[in-house]
Write an enzyme that holds these catalytic residues in place. Sequence first.
Site, short mmCIF file in Angstrom:
data_model
loop_
_atom_site.label_atom_id
_atom_site.label_comp_id
_atom_site.label_asym_id
_atom_site.label_seq_id
_atom_site.Cartn_x
_atom_site.Cartn_y
_atom_site.Cartn_z
N LYS A 106 -8.79 30.70 -41.30
CA LYS A 106 -7.44 29.66 -40.27
C LYS A 106 -6.19 29.61 -42.20
O LYS A 106 -6.11 30.64 -41.95
CB LYS A 106 -8.03 28.88 -39.62
N ASP B 221 -18.96 24.10 -42.40
CA ASP B 221 -18.35 25.08 -42.38
C ASP B 221 -16.96 24.42 -41.74
O ASP B 221 -16.64 23.31 -41.34
CB ASP B 221 -18.48 25.27 -40.61
N TYR C 248 -18.54 24.76 -33.46
CA TYR C 248 -18.27 26.40 -33.21
C TYR C 248 -18.52 27.48 -34.30
O TYR C 248 -17.65 26.25 -35.98
CB TYR C 248 -17.28 26.05 -32.34
C1 LIG Z 1 -12.21 29.15 -35.49
C2 LIG Z 1 -13.77 28.89 -36.39
C3 LIG Z 1 -14.32 30.20 -36.76
C4 LIG Z 1 -14.29 30.84 -36.36
O1 LIG Z 1 -13.49 31.77 -37.40
P1 LIG Z 1 -13.02 33.22 -36.72
O2 LIG Z 1 -11.79 33.67 -37.32
O3 LIG Z 1 -11.59 32.68 -35.28
O4 LIG Z 1 -13.74 34.73 -36.42
C5 LIG Z 1 -15.40 29.41 -37.29
N1 LIG Z 1 -16.08 28.06 -37.60
C6 LIG Z 1 -14.58 26.94 -37.17
C7 LIG Z 1 -15.16 25.65 -37.84
C8 LIG Z 1 -13.96 27.86 -36.88
O5 LIG Z 1 -12.72 26.76 -36.23
#
Ligand SMILES: *Cc1c(COP(=O)(O)O)cnc(C)c1O
Length: 417
Positions: free
Chosen positions: A251, A223, A128
Amino acid sequence: MPGGVSSPVRAFGSVRGDPPFAARGSAARIFDVDGCEYLDLLGSWGPLILGHAHPAVVEAVVRAARDGLSFGATCRAEVELAEQVLARFPFAGKLRFVSTGTEAVMSAIRLARGFTRRERILKFSGCYHGHSDSLLVKAGSGLATSGVATSAGVPAPLAALTDVLPLDDEAAVEELFARRGKEIAVVVVEPLPANAGLLIQREEFLRTLRRLTREHGALLVFDEVISGFRVAPGGMAQKLGIEPDIVTLGKILGGGMPVGAYLARDEIMQHVAPLGPVYQAGTLSGNPVAMAAGIATLRELERPGVYEMLESLGALFEARIARSLEQSGIPHALSRVGSVLGLWLQAPPAPRAFEKIDTSAAERYARLHPLLLAEGVWMAPSYFEVAFVSLAHTPADVELFGQRLDRALAKLQSTVP
Ligand SMILES: *Cc1c(COP(=O)(O)O)cnc(C)c1O
């Protein structure tokens, strides 16, 4: 608010029961408006590596707020946090702050397309990367790798520019690059995929992505919105010694406040406006209060022994969960990297690709979740998530959690249809 929530998975669509209404958090615990107390193994979906309302973070936020909530001008805290982050990702020369992980990855993709002057993206099923149009895409049917949108409202021609392959499959990536390597701008991957349970990748798979992107002139985006600062100060890039072209963060970076960032070597970052032609902006980007939370959080993570502590707490949780599940007789496999735990209610081995997940186990988790909640355990309301251990957890919490899990599992067994 649609569904009563500001983000869909909070709505308990995948499990039974009603979501508690959160009132307060302290260290490893959440309290709801009805006064119930929960041991938290979700940590606001990843950011709270220090636990709830850590005194140093709260103090920093309060102090920053007194000096003004937003300026729309560069402030000292941005420089300080940028330096702290870049010191942990030495391959990068510059970073840009944004407010969410979604924005970080969306902007990284635009930058990679602008830098390479190519349009195609490769991503992997089970990863994701936020909810931007190009990334809300899954594999097409049959042999087609060109993606189809997973959300209404994503234009089909845009989704078709995204290829989607299974994780853990070098041959599939080799084949795609042989076929259209010259069109691929960027490969984006969670180096520690933690958005469909925890799908730990073989190092060789990630090294293959690094090699193929280099050979074909594409960029590699790690990511690390979850893994950044979580598995090591410099995320999986540091842990594995693999140097991606762009890293995206979020995060933990904001310590509970909305902060994201993307970073790369100067040659690439020179393309970002105002230095270059790739436009990206944000009224509240680099917000001084959010920066203060990030600085305080990263400072706590500089204490000696912090990552060893996360590892040993993670190992304790893993062992205790394994004991409960063995007693219950439910088939299971656990996957874990440090403080990130994946709980699989299927026979081992733990899956490394989305396609290897026994999705029928999601139904068992859907019945287990309300039993856990009733026992005072706060975990993700979806099977396809992970558990996060924080520095606020104690060995006593592990045992308390284990006892609550034992009781929930016993109830689950006694209600099996
Ligand atoms: C949570 C997440 C996102 C998106 O971050 P948001 O702050 O919710 O927009 C993107 N990449 C990864 C790997 C994530 O876990």
